[in-house]
Every structure is written in C-alpha cells, then in structure tokens.
Design an enzyme around this catalytic site. Structure first.
Site, mmCIF file in Angstrom:
data_model
loop_
_atom_site.group_PDB
_atom_site.id
_atom_site.type_symbol
_atom_site.label_atom_id
_atom_site.label_comp_id
_atom_site.label_asym_id
_atom_site.label_seq_id
_atom_site.Cartn_x
_atom_site.Cartn_y
_atom_site.Cartn_z
ATOM 1 C CB THR A 48 42.804 33.121 42.119
ATOM 2 O OG1 THR A 48 41.732 32.189 42.236
ATOM 3 C CG2 THR A 48 43.966 32.487 41.378
ATOM 4 C CG LEU A 77 35.568 35.569 46.465
ATOM 5 C CD1 LEU A 77 34.486 36.308 47.226
ATOM 6 C CD2 LEU A 77 35.071 34.206 46.053
ATOM 7 C CG HIS A 78 39.594 34.655 39.830
ATOM 8 N ND1 HIS A 78 39.113 34.086 38.677
ATOM 9 C CD2 HIS A 78 40.145 33.642 40.530
ATOM 10 C CE1 HIS A 78 39.365 32.791 38.686
ATOM 11 N NE2 HIS A 78 39.991 32.497 39.800
ATOM 12 C CG LEU A 79 34.496 36.450 35.730
ATOM 13 C CD1 LEU A 79 33.492 37.421 36.321
ATOM 14 C CD2 LEU A 79 34.815 36.821 34.304
ATOM 15 C CB ALA A 111 33.224 36.387 41.722
#
Length: 87
Positions: free
Chosen positions: A12, A14-16, A19
């Site tokens: 996925t 660096l999604h939330l 990140a």
C-alpha cells in the site's frame, strides 16, 4: 550527512498508518531526517509531507540524515522501510 536508497516494499506504500509510523520513528532522532523521491525532498518528521509525497509500492526513497545521531537514524529508518513499515 549520510544517505541511502531503499525501495518501498509494502503493497500500500506510505498511506496513513505506515506514514504515521515512518514519521513517529523519524521524530525520535535529533538529526534532520528527510527523504528524496522523484518528486523532490520531503521531511520525514511531518506526516503531511510524507503523505504528500504519494509514495507507492516499488518507489525508491533516498533517506537523508544530517546531525549528531545521523548514523543511527539512517539505519533505523532504512530497516523500518525494508521491514514493510508494520504492514
């Protein structure tokens, strides 16, 4: 100043959640922690900067650390990305 290139391997990018982990880890160090993508240089200590870089699976990051604990910061940040950022 030290730097190393690493490829983001988690599916996925660096999604939330990753990140946040990336940023939380960078903030633990006194040195400057930044990363370079093909879009430019961003601060690893700002979750908005990390999310704004739109890093996807397979993207290459150059992690750049500059300051008193730069070696330890670089090793930790590279290991974090290589481990899949908790995903």
């Amino acid at each position: 100043m030290v730097s190393r290139k690493v490829v983001v391997s988690n599916p996925t990018g660096l999604h939330l959640r990753p990140a946040g982990l990336f940023c939380k880890t960078a903030v633990e160090f006194r040195c400057s922690v930044k990363f370079r993508t093909n879009k430019g240089i961003s601060s690893a200590k700002s979750v908005l900067s990390v999310l704004g870089a739109c890093v996807k699976c397979g993207d290459e990051l150059e992690i750049i650390c500059d300051g008193e604990d730069e070696e330890q910061a670089l090793e930790t940040m590279v290991a974090l990305v290589e481990s899949g950022l908790g995903e």
